[in-house]
Design a protein around this motif. Structure first.
Motif, PDB file in Angstrom:
ATOM      1  N   LYS A   1      11.071  13.989 -56.280  1.00  0.00           N
ATOM      2  CA  LYS A   1      11.011  12.569 -55.974  1.00  0.00           C
ATOM      3  C   LYS A   1      10.566  11.817 -57.219  1.00  0.00           C
ATOM      4  N   MET A   2      11.495  11.083 -57.821  1.00  0.00           N
ATOM      5  CA  MET A   2      11.205  10.311 -59.016  1.00  0.00           C
ATOM      6  C   MET A   2      10.611   8.967 -58.600  1.00  0.00           C
ATOM      7  N   THR A   3       9.622   8.501 -59.324  1.00  0.00           N
ATOM      8  CA  THR A   3       9.049   7.193 -59.023  1.00  0.00           C
ATOM      9  C   THR A   3      10.062   6.107 -59.367  1.00  0.00           C
ATOM     10  N   ALA A   4       9.892   4.954 -58.753  1.00  0.00           N
ATOM     11  CA  ALA A   4      10.785   3.833 -59.043  1.00  0.00           C
ATOM     12  C   ALA A   4      10.691   3.438 -60.514  1.00  0.00           C
ATOM     13  N   GLU A   5       9.500   3.441 -61.060  1.00  0.00           N
ATOM     14  CA  GLU A   5       9.302   3.084 -62.474  1.00  0.00           C
ATOM     15  C   GLU A   5      10.039   4.060 -63.386  1.00  0.00           C
ATOM     16  N   ASP A   6       9.945   5.360 -63.101  1.00  0.00           N
ATOM     17  CA  ASP A   6      10.670   6.354 -63.891  1.00  0.00           C
ATOM     18  C   ASP A   6      12.181   6.211 -63.713  1.00  0.00           C
ATOM     19  N   ALA A   7      12.622   5.847 -62.509  1.00  0.00           N
ATOM     20  CA  ALA A   7      14.047   5.657 -62.244  1.00  0.00           C
ATOM     21  C   ALA A   7      14.595   4.485 -63.051  1.00  0.00           C
ATOM     22  N   ILE A   8      13.840   3.394 -63.121  1.00  0.00           N
ATOM     23  CA  ILE A   8      14.272   2.241 -63.918  1.00  0.00           C
ATOM     24  C   ILE A   8      14.393   2.644 -65.393  1.00  0.00           C
ATOM     25  N   LYS A   9      13.400   3.371 -65.907  1.00  0.00           N
ATOM     26  CA  LYS A   9      13.447   3.826 -67.301  1.00  0.00           C
ATOM     27  C   LYS A   9      14.671   4.694 -67.548  1.00  0.00           C
ATOM     28  N   ARG A  10      14.960   5.569 -66.593  1.00  0.00           N
ATOM     29  CA  ARG A  10      16.102   6.465 -66.751  1.00  0.00           C
ATOM     30  C   ARG A  10      17.421   5.686 -66.730  1.00  0.00           C
ATOM     31  N   LEU A  11      17.538   4.702 -65.843  1.00  0.00           N
ATOM     32  CA  LEU A  11      18.746   3.878 -65.817  1.00  0.00           C
ATOM     33  C   LEU A  11      18.909   3.112 -67.125  1.00  0.00           C
ATOM     34  N   LYS A  12      17.821   2.532 -67.627  1.00  0.00           N
ATOM     35  CA  LYS A  12      17.888   1.774 -68.884  1.00  0.00           C
ATOM     36  C   LYS A  12      18.267   2.690 -70.045  1.00  0.00           C
ATOM     37  N   LYS A  13      17.691   3.867 -70.084  1.00  0.00           N
ATOM     38  CA  LYS A  13      18.022   4.826 -71.143  1.00  0.00           C
ATOM     39  C   LYS A  13      19.497   5.229 -71.055  1.00  0.00           C
ATOM     40  N   GLY A  14      19.979   5.472 -69.847  1.00  0.00           N
ATOM     41  CA  GLY A  14      21.383   5.820 -69.649  1.00  0.00           C
ATOM     42  C   GLY A  14      22.302   4.695 -70.062  1.00  0.00           C
ATOM     43  N   ASN A  15      21.945   3.445 -69.716  1.00  0.00           N
ATOM     44  CA  ASN A  15      22.779   2.315 -70.100  1.00  0.00           C
ATOM     45  C   ASN A  15      22.805   2.149 -71.616  1.00  0.00           C
TER      46      ASN A  15
ATOM     47  N   TYR B   1      25.730  -6.477 -64.672  1.00  0.00           N
ATOM     48  CA  TYR B   1      26.477  -5.685 -65.647  1.00  0.00           C
ATOM     49  C   TYR B   1      27.507  -6.579 -66.330  1.00  0.00           C
ATOM     50  N   ASP B   2      27.504  -6.598 -67.651  1.00  0.00           N
ATOM     51  CA  ASP B   2      28.481  -7.353 -68.426  1.00  0.00           C
ATOM     52  C   ASP B   2      29.638  -6.422 -68.745  1.00  0.00           C
ATOM     53  N   ILE B   3      30.795  -6.673 -68.139  1.00  0.00           N
ATOM     54  CA  ILE B   3      31.911  -5.740 -68.317  1.00  0.00           C
ATOM     55  C   ILE B   3      32.490  -5.763 -69.732  1.00  0.00           C
ATOM     56  N   GLU B   4      32.199  -6.800 -70.496  1.00  0.00           N
ATOM     57  CA  GLU B   4      32.680  -6.852 -71.874  1.00  0.00           C
ATOM     58  C   GLU B   4      31.803  -6.046 -72.816  1.00  0.00           C
ATOM     59  N   THR B   5      30.485  -6.161 -72.679  1.00  0.00           N
ATOM     60  CA  THR B   5      29.570  -5.479 -73.606  1.00  0.00           C
ATOM     61  C   THR B   5      29.086  -4.137 -73.070  1.00  0.00           C
ATOM     62  N   GLY B   6      29.111  -3.951 -71.745  1.00  0.00           N
ATOM     63  CA  GLY B   6      28.587  -2.729 -71.140  1.00  0.00           C
ATOM     64  C   GLY B   6      27.104  -2.787 -70.836  1.00  0.00           C
ATOM     65  N   ARG B   7      26.462  -3.864 -71.202  1.00  0.00           N
ATOM     66  CA  ARG B   7      25.010  -3.986 -71.037  1.00  0.00           C
ATOM     67  C   ARG B   7      24.634  -4.365 -69.600  1.00  0.00           C
ATOM     68  N   VAL B   8      23.555  -3.764 -69.121  1.00  0.00           N
ATOM     69  CA  VAL B   8      22.977  -4.106 -67.824  1.00  0.00           C
ATOM     70  C   VAL B   8      21.681  -4.832 -68.072  1.00  0.00           C
ATOM     71  N   ASP B   9      21.546  -6.024 -67.497  1.00  0.00           N
ATOM     72  CA  ASP B   9      20.295  -6.789 -67.550  1.00  0.00           C
ATOM     73  C   ASP B   9      19.665  -6.744 -66.173  1.00  0.00           C
ATOM     74  N   PHE B  10      18.458  -6.171 -66.108  1.00  0.00           N
ATOM     75  CA  PHE B  10      17.721  -6.110 -64.853  1.00  0.00           C
ATOM     76  C   PHE B  10      17.009  -7.423 -64.628  1.00  0.00           C
ATOM     77  N   LEU B  11      17.083  -7.943 -63.413  1.00  0.00           N
ATOM     78  CA  LEU B  11      16.427  -9.189 -63.056  1.00  0.00           C
ATOM     79  C   LEU B  11      14.971  -8.909 -62.728  1.00  0.00           C
ATOM     80  N   GLU B  12      14.139  -9.905 -62.843  1.00  0.00           N
ATOM     81  CA  GLU B  12      12.713  -9.745 -62.555  1.00  0.00           C
ATOM     82  C   GLU B  12      12.510  -9.333 -61.112  1.00  0.00           C
ATOM     83  N   ARG B  13      11.471  -8.506 -60.895  1.00  0.00           N
ATOM     84  CA  ARG B  13      11.158  -8.134 -59.515  1.00  0.00           C
ATOM     85  C   ARG B  13      10.091  -9.025 -58.993  1.00  0.00           C
TER      86      ARG B  13
END
Length: 187
Positions: free
Chosen positions: A4-18, A175-187
């Motif tokens: 069970k990955m924490t939400a904080e670790d999951a966000i880091k992993r998604l950002k690293k993957g992106n 997700y910006d389909i031109e650049t590939g970048r994902v911007d996470f919105l504030e929680r």
């Protein structure tokens, strides 16, 4: 083995993957026969739920450089939320242990365009009517995209009690389909 990955670790992993995706030509994540057999035998334990549009240019497994069993992906045009999506999210959070739920909108969305500029009929209207509830009279596609994501996040938060559990995050992203970048919105 269930991890069970924490939400904080999951966000880091998604950002690293992106970040890796922005520089990649291919996704080298594990899609091996061994992993398919392992997940068939031991089950799935994704670390994040991604609710996104059905658009063929939006591929969460590639955008976040993941392989088999890492993401629980729910796709529907315009990333709108209804009881079917809520049931799928509830299953992933409650039964699979996902600590992170992300509504992923994207630029150049055809469903957003249809809601702003057209008056569709047939079943498409079910999608655009939901988007219109989110965007009102907004005509800027980027603002409309963000408003639509924020409404879906709000619907998940109010529709499910899972967000009250410790460490679980529900947030939006674009997700910006031109650049590939994902911007996470504030929680």
């Amino acid at each position: 083995m269930k991890y069970k990955m924490t939400a904080e670790d999951a966000i880091k992993r998604l950002k690293k993957g992106n970040h890796a995706y922005l520089e990649a030509k291919y996704n080298n994540s594990d899609i091996s026969a061994e992993l398919r057999k392992k997940t068939a035998k031991e089950g799935q334990y994704p670390y994040a739920v991604i609710i996104t549009c059905s658009d063929s240019r939006v591929i969460p497994e590639d955008i976040f450089m993941t392989g088999i069993g890492e993401l629980f992906v729910i796709r529907v045009a315009g990333n709108v939320i209804d009881n079917h999506q809520l049931g799928s999210i509830e299953y992933a959070a409650s039964h699979l242990g996902c600590q992170l739920i992300v509504v992923l909108g994207h630029t150049h969305c055809g469903a957003i365009d249809a809601a702003i500029n057209h008056n569709p009929e047939g079943y498409i209207k079910f999608v655009t009517d939901e988007i219109c509830l989110a965007i009102g009279k907004e005509t800027d596609p980027m603002r409309a995209c963000r408003m639509n994501v924020e409404r879906s996040v709000s619907m998940i938060r109010s529709g499910l009690e899972i967000q009250t559990e410790e460490e679980r995050y529900i947030l939006g992203a674009i997700y910006d389909i031109e650049t590939g970048r994902v911007d996470f919105l504030e929680r």
